[in-house]
Motif scaffolding. Structure first.
Motif, PDB file in Angstrom:
ATOM      1  N   TRP A 259     -20.371  21.167   3.363  1.00  0.00           N
ATOM      2  CA  TRP A 259     -19.498  20.312   4.183  1.00  0.00           C
ATOM      3  C   TRP A 259     -19.778  20.336   5.682  1.00  0.00           C
ATOM      4  CZ3 TRP A 259     -16.705  22.777   7.893  1.00  0.00           C
ATOM      5  CH2 TRP A 259     -16.502  24.161   7.748  1.00  0.00           C
ATOM      6  N   PRO A 260     -20.335  21.404   6.295  1.00  0.00           N
ATOM      7  CA  PRO A 260     -20.476  21.381   7.758  1.00  0.00           C
ATOM      8  C   PRO A 260     -21.312  20.214   8.284  1.00  0.00           C
ATOM      9  CG  PRO A 260     -20.725  23.621   6.944  1.00  0.00           C
ATOM     10  CD  PRO A 260     -20.708  22.743   5.749  1.00  0.00           C
ATOM     11  N   SER A 261     -22.440  19.941   7.655  1.00  0.00           N
ATOM     12  CA  SER A 261     -23.280  18.836   8.133  1.00  0.00           C
ATOM     13  C   SER A 261     -22.581  17.503   7.959  1.00  0.00           C
ATOM     14  CB  SER A 261     -24.619  18.847   7.383  1.00  0.00           C
ATOM     15  OG  SER A 261     -24.405  18.747   5.983  1.00  0.00           O
ATOM     16  N   GLN A 262     -21.847  17.341   6.856  1.00  0.00           N
ATOM     17  CA  GLN A 262     -21.118  16.086   6.643  1.00  0.00           C
ATOM     18  C   GLN A 262     -20.047  15.891   7.716  1.00  0.00           C
ATOM     19  OE1 GLN A 262     -19.598  16.266   2.675  1.00  0.00           O
ATOM     20  NE2 GLN A 262     -21.599  16.361   1.711  1.00  0.00           N
ATOM     21  N   LEU A 263     -19.328  16.975   8.033  1.00  0.00           N
ATOM     22  CA  LEU A 263     -18.287  16.866   9.059  1.00  0.00           C
ATOM     23  C   LEU A 263     -18.874  16.520  10.423  1.00  0.00           C
ATOM     24  CD1 LEU A 263     -15.384  17.220  10.071  1.00  0.00           C
ATOM     25  CD2 LEU A 263     -15.848  19.671  10.275  1.00  0.00           C
ATOM     26  N   LEU A 264     -19.932  17.208  10.809  1.00  0.00           N
ATOM     27  CA  LEU A 264     -20.512  16.962  12.135  1.00  0.00           C
ATOM     28  C   LEU A 264     -21.107  15.566  12.242  1.00  0.00           C
ATOM     29  CD1 LEU A 264     -22.147  20.457  12.653  1.00  0.00           C
ATOM     30  CD2 LEU A 264     -20.216  19.533  13.929  1.00  0.00           C
ATOM     31  N   LEU A 265     -21.819  15.138  11.205  1.00  0.00           N
ATOM     32  CA  LEU A 265     -22.380  13.781  11.230  1.00  0.00           C
ATOM     33  C   LEU A 265     -21.283  12.735  11.198  1.00  0.00           C
ATOM     34  CD1 LEU A 265     -25.444  14.262   8.841  1.00  0.00           C
ATOM     35  CD2 LEU A 265     -25.512  13.786  11.292  1.00  0.00           C
ATOM     36  N   GLY A 266     -20.196  13.025  10.492  1.00  0.00           N
ATOM     37  CA  GLY A 266     -19.083  12.078  10.456  1.00  0.00           C
ATOM     38  C   GLY A 266     -18.425  11.919  11.815  1.00  0.00           C
ATOM     39  N   ILE A 267     -18.198  13.047  12.487  1.00  0.00           N
ATOM     40  CA  ILE A 267     -17.603  12.975  13.826  1.00  0.00           C
ATOM     41  C   ILE A 267     -18.528  12.250  14.794  1.00  0.00           C
ATOM     42  CG2 ILE A 267     -16.842  14.366  15.784  1.00  0.00           C
ATOM     43  CD1 ILE A 267     -15.913  16.467  13.793  1.00  0.00           C
ATOM     44  N   GLU A 268     -19.836  12.519  14.673  1.00  0.00           N
ATOM     45  CA  GLU A 268     -20.806  11.843  15.550  1.00  0.00           C
ATOM     46  C   GLU A 268     -20.797  10.337  15.310  1.00  0.00           C
ATOM     47  OE1 GLU A 268     -24.307   9.957  16.958  1.00  0.00           O
ATOM     48  OE2 GLU A 268     -23.870  10.256  14.823  1.00  0.00           O
TER      49      GLU A 268
END
Length: 1103
Positions: A259-268
């Motif tokens: 989930w960390p990469s998904q969250l960061l890319l989503g916020i970006e």
């Protein structure tokens, strides 16, 4: 973590994916890839085999790795029990380390605090995170004691566990020392490297943290947690956002379920969707992508507060308050940073605010304010709740406190809100305090204008593209129509320019939003109207009516009524009386009781001298609203203008007695009426004089009472100034008593005092009467030029040169100036003003009398001055005007009207005086003609002398120019002759040179047979060449010796030249040989250069 912290005596990890357990009679292999979620069988097996600690921890770690945290916990607890029951148990400290790490893992999933007031995300039965850390610390300490008893203190597993505990408790320094201790033992330990990198990142040492994350990636590209996440975070913090995004995308490719990469890319992606430089389609795609990624991240880890925070904001925007409330409570309970916790409280407060729960919203906003300062949203939210509770002073205090914090002063939203609150009138606030609050509000709004680069900025300067671009929230504030309206209201009546700019910007924004507000356009039109620009105001009024017609009829009716009335006023000011009348009639058809329209119609009728009809309309308005002070004020003015001061006096006293004894207008009107009646009274009896004095005193009392009620009443101040200027409370220039010896000085002093008052009144009243009164004061001080300037300002600026009294004031001032300066031109200007006034009021016989008087006085003045100070043309004109004055005086004296504004006897006396004056005109005309003829003759003589002198000077100049020309021609001729002579000498010398060369050549040929050999020839040639060498030598000498050497050469011969020492001749021969060879090959033109010796020879032959 147990895989990195094996004890030295523990066997290495099993090959493959199995774990062998030795029993008394057999060895059982446990397949680690096919573990039963229920570990009870495994526990019984390990207990039966009395396995060592590392076996228990290895099996528990496999359960943990597969996500069976409860199974791992159960195995760990059974291992702990076995260690306590079996004194021979080996590796008990490993079991306690495992249990401590399991508590840390549970802490990651546990809420940091339990929100007791939660309504959606209820976690009352959950164990807080801090309790898990407390248990982990207790277990770790027990394990440390066990390790010390076993002689294994300070092993890698112990150091890592301690470091992780310290890191989670924010003890960064101690945690870093623990990880450094591990790395000193094993530099490639991934957990220690990740822990230290996280500490460096938290302390903003991004380059160092980046290197450690990259080191972990090199050691194990499949490491979890993925070091690419840390790499991306460091790069983002260092401003390399594209590289950071690439790192997260690579992490998502390698670990698609994390989930960390998904969250960061989503916020970006969500942040990119706010970029206004992209197209709408691109922004929409970014928004959808970001939403999808954040939702996937939250599904993968529903205890992640950051993902819940993003989803909460999205659901609030959708209006899904129940789900948003649950997400906000999730953020509050699982937030691991103060910033995230503050945002959770803010969102919970916004939801409560939207649902109308003021108490909950206030509670959450207060909690949010405890976060990192300055928390602008929380403070603004608290102020809004205080406003809902009608606690305006508390809201002002909240915002004041915010703006005093570092960074808070940059909040345009809070500054604009505080300005609005300070400008809002509050009960219990004195007028002085309210004025101070208004000034503070202006200062705050000025700060907003500077921050947002608004057109209302009074210090606005060209930015030349260097201004900082506005943020999205700042743009919203700058585009708030109400903000610009607030600015306009604050400057109402004090700065029309800033008001106009504010309304213009509000109108522009209103039209840009697609819903133009007619009220804003109407206000802008009213400003133009007040500035005197009736044509522009008319266009704006018409535009406002057009906008109002598109609104709902229930709303548009009230707006269109006011706007139509304003439009009619604009028609009236433009002189469009027909259109104004139609507009007023249209208003009265809609609203028959619209008294303002009736009053304006009455005013128009009064201007057309239809006073009876106007009087009827005013009465109708007064009947419908008898107590309306504005209507009563208009009626008072109408009666005064109609020439009925007695009715006006009775009506204004009725207003003061029966309606409002403190009405400022009525008091001023009463003061004027009393003054006017006392001044115009002609009763010279003692009783009449006393009555006049009482009238002046009552007038002053009325004005003083008006000033007491309103110290800023400029009309009352002007009335008192008039009383002072005319000495109405004294003797009124001798009308109310004997004139004292210092009457002139007193009159000048009173006028000076009145002028000081009028100068202050002028700043408040933009009216021509102020300038007219100032002109009266200057006239009283015999400052006629300044009086004329004041009268002309009043006439031109306020009355369009159509006000008869002001024109007569100008006539009087020019008349006085003409008499003082004995100026016929000033008297002519006075006559022009009188004639202009008569043109406007042809029925006024007083003006006609003044015209006759001026014409007669002009002739009298010219007849009294010597001929040198007048002209025949002016005299003839004055005599002609005096003749016209005789006719006027005769007609005025013969007027049989019962009441005339002049004395018939005086008019007849002026006629008789004019007859006697005109009889002397022929004599004056003859004398003037004679004087002008003599003067003309003198002028002609002087002119002729000047012409003769001019001609004489021109002749002398021509003679001088001719001499210069002759001299120039002579000089040019001499130069031409010298040039021709020089050319002739040059040709002669060239011919002589050729002859000399031929002669010497013949001499050489005659000497050749004597020698018998070549040496003699060479000697002769040497002697012939020597003069050439001598010539070259002389050419090389300085210019200073050239003249002397030429003289010597002219008086020498060849023998003297050849009589020089042989040694020197030898050197000259060498040069001569070279020159001779050069002469053979050189062009013939080179021979034109002659030596001094050749010139000498030629001179001898010439002689």
């Amino acid at each position: 973590m147990s895989t990195n912290g094996y004890h030295a005596e523990s066997p290495p990890p099993t090959t493959g994916r199995s774990l062998e357990v030795e029993l008394s009679s057999e060895v059982i292999s446990i397949e680690l890839d096919n573990l039963d979620p229920n570990p009870q069988d495994m526990i019984d097996l390990l207990r039966e085999g009395r396995c060592k600690g590392w076996v228990w921890t290895t099996l528990a770690a496999e359960y943990w790795r597969k996500g069976y945290l409860d199974g791992a916990q159960k195995i760990g607890e059974m291992a702990r029990e076995s260690s306590q029951n079996d004194s021979q148990f080996i590796g008990a400290h490993l079991v306690f380390a495992l249990l401590a790490n399991l508590q840390i893992a549970r802490a990651y999933k546990a809420p940091k605090l339990i929100l007791q007031s939660a309504r959606q995300d209820i976690l009352h039965t959950e164990k807080p995170r801090e309790d898990h850390y407390t248990d982990a610390t207790s277990l770790f300490n027990l394990g440390e004691r066990k390790a010390a008893d076993a002689g294994d203190a300070g092993n890698i597993l112990s150091l890592l566990t301690r470091g992780i505990l310290q890191l989670n408790k924010r003890d960064m320094d101690e945690a870093r020392r623990s990880f450094d201790a591990v790395l000193s033992l094993k530099p490639t330990n991934l957990v220690a490297l990740l822990g230290k990198a996280k500490i460096l990142y938290a302390t903003r040492q991004y380059p160092q943290a980046l290197k450690l994350f990259q080191r972990v990636l090199q050691l194990n590209p499949q490491c979890l947690p993925d070091p690419r996440i840390g790499i991306g975070l460091c790069l983002w913090a260092m401003g390399q956002k594209e590289k950071a995004k690439a790192a997260w995308q690579r992490s998502l490719e390698v670990n698609p379920s994390e989930w960390p990469s998904q969250l960061l890319l989503g916020i970006e992606a969500l942040n990119s969707s706010k970029n206004e430089n992209q197209s709408e389609e691109e922004r929409l795609n970014q928004f959808l992508l970001g939403t999808r990624l954040v939702e996937r991240a939250f599904k993968a880890n529903q205890t992640n507060a950051a993902a819940a925070n993003v989803l909460c904001e999205l659901t609030i925007q959708k209006g899904q308050y129940k789900r948003a409330e649950k997400l906000a409570e999730r953020v509050i309970q699982f937030a691991d940073t103060k910033m995230l916790l503050s945002e959770g409280y803010i969102r919970a407060a916004r939801i409560a605010h939207a649902e109308g729960s003021t108490a909950d919203a206030m509670k959450y906003y207060t909690k949010a304010k405890e976060g990192p300062p300055p928390n602008v949203v929380a403070s603004v939210g608290i102020a809004q709740m205080q406003l809902k509770n009608d606690e305006i002073p508390a809201a002002i205090h909240t915002l004041d406190t915010l703006l005093q914090q570092p960074g808070g002063e940059r909040s345009a939203e809070a500054t604009a809100m505080l300005a609005s609150l300070r400008a809002y009138p509050r009960p219990g606030v004195s007028s002085a305090d309210q004025a101070q609050e208004k000034q503070r509000a202006r200062e705050l709004l000025d700060r907003v204008c500077r921050m947002l680069h608004l057109p209302e900025d009074s210090h606005a300067q060209a930015a030349n593209g260097t201004s900082v671009p506005l943020t999205r929230s700042q743009r919203k504030v700058a585009q708030d129509v109400d903000l610009h309206i607030e600015i306009a209201k604050l400057w109402r009546g004090e700065n029309s320019d800033r008001m106009e700019r504010a309304y213009q910007e509000a109108a522009r924004l209103s039209e840009a939003g697609g819903k133009a507000d007619p009220r804003i356009v109407n206000n802008l039109a009213a400003l133009k109207h007040l500035e005197g620009d009736a044509s522009q105001a008319r266009l704006l009024y018409e535009k406002a009516i057009t906008h109002a017609s598109t609104l709902d009829p229930t709303v548009a009716e009230g707006m269109s009524t006011s706007i139509l009335y304003n439009l009619a006023r604009a028609y009236e000011d433009q002189g469009e009386d027909v259109m104004a009348k139609e507009a007023y009639e249209k208003l009265l058809n809609r609203h028959p009781e619209y008294v303002d329209a009736k009053l304006r119609q009455a005013r128009m009728l009064a201007d057309q001298n239809r006073k009876d009809e106007a009087h009827e309309l005013v009465k109708q308005a007064l009947v419908s609203q008898k107590s309306d002070l504005n209507i009563r004020a208009f009626y008072t003015h109408f009666l005064i203008q109609s020439g009925t001061p007695k009715l006006a006096k009775d009506f204004v006293f009725s207003t003061l007695k029966d309606h409002d004894k403190h009405d400022i207008y009525a008091l001023c009107a009463a003061g004027w009426i009393q003054y006017h009646q006392a001044r115009e009274s002609r009763d010279s009896s003692p009783t009449g004089v006393q009555e006049r004095k009482r009238g002046f005193q009552r007038s002053a009392e009325f004005y003083e009472k008006a000033l007491h009620l309103d110290p800023m009443c400029a009309v009352a101040a002007q009335g008192l100034a008039i009383v002072t200027a005319e000495d109405a409370l004294g003797n009124l220039g001798g009308s109310l008593g004997p004139i004292g010896p210092d009457e002139a000085q007193k009159r000048i002093k009173d006028a000076r005092d009145a002028l000081d008052i009028f100068a202050k009144v002028r700043e408040s009243i933009n009216d021509g009467s102020v300038y007219a009164n100032m002109g009266h004061c200057y006239y009283g001080r015999d400052e006629f030029d300044r009086a004329i300037e004041s009268y002309e300002t009043a006439s031109r600026r306020f009355y369009n040169n159509q006000d008869v009294p002001v024109l007569l004031y100008l006539c009087r001032s020019w008349y006085a100036k003409a008499n003082k300066d004995q100026s016929f031109s000033a008297m002519t200007t006075s006559l022009q003003y009188a004639q202009r006034a008569y043109h406007l009021h042809p029925w006024d016989k007083a003006i006609l009398y003044n015209i006759a008087m001026i014409q007669q006085k002009a002739a009298e003045m010219l007849l009294s001055v010597p001929p040198a100070k007048r002209s025949l043309k002016d005299l003839e004109r004055a005599i002609e005007q005096a003749g016209h004055a005789q006719k006027l005086f005769a007609s005025l004296a013969a007027d049989e009207s019962p009441m005339t504004p002049y004395s018939r006897e005086i008019a007849d006396q002026r006629r008789k005086y004019g007859d006697s004056m005109l009889r002397r005109c022929d004599e004056h005309l003859a004398a003037q003609r004679q004087w002008e003829a003599e003067a003309q003759a003198k002028l002609e003589t002087a002119r002729q002398r000047r012409q003769e002198e001019k001609e004489r000077q021109e002749a002398a100049e021509r003679e001088r120019q001719e001499q210069l020309r002759v001299q120039a021609e002579k000089l040019a001729e001499e130069r031409r002759r010298a040039r021709e002579q020089a050319l002739e000498w040059t040709r002669d010398m060239r011919v002589e040179s050729d002859e000399e060369r031929e002669r010497r050549s013949r001499k050489a040929q005659t000497r050749k047979p004597r020698g018998g050999d070549g040496s003699a020839d060479e000697g002769d040639r040497d002697r012939e060449r020597e003069p050439k060498k001598k010539r070259r030598g002389k050419l090389k000498r300085g210019a200073e010796e050239r003249n002397d050497e030429e003289d010597d050469a002219l008086f020498s011969d060849n023998e003297e030249a050849e009589g020089k020492p042989a040694k020197k001749r030898a050197k000259k021969r060498a040069v001569a040989d070279d020159e001779e060879e050069g002469e053979v090959s050189a062009p013939p033109r080179k021979k034109q250069i002659k030596s001094k010796e050749y010139i000498s020879d030629s001179d001898e032959e010439m002689s």
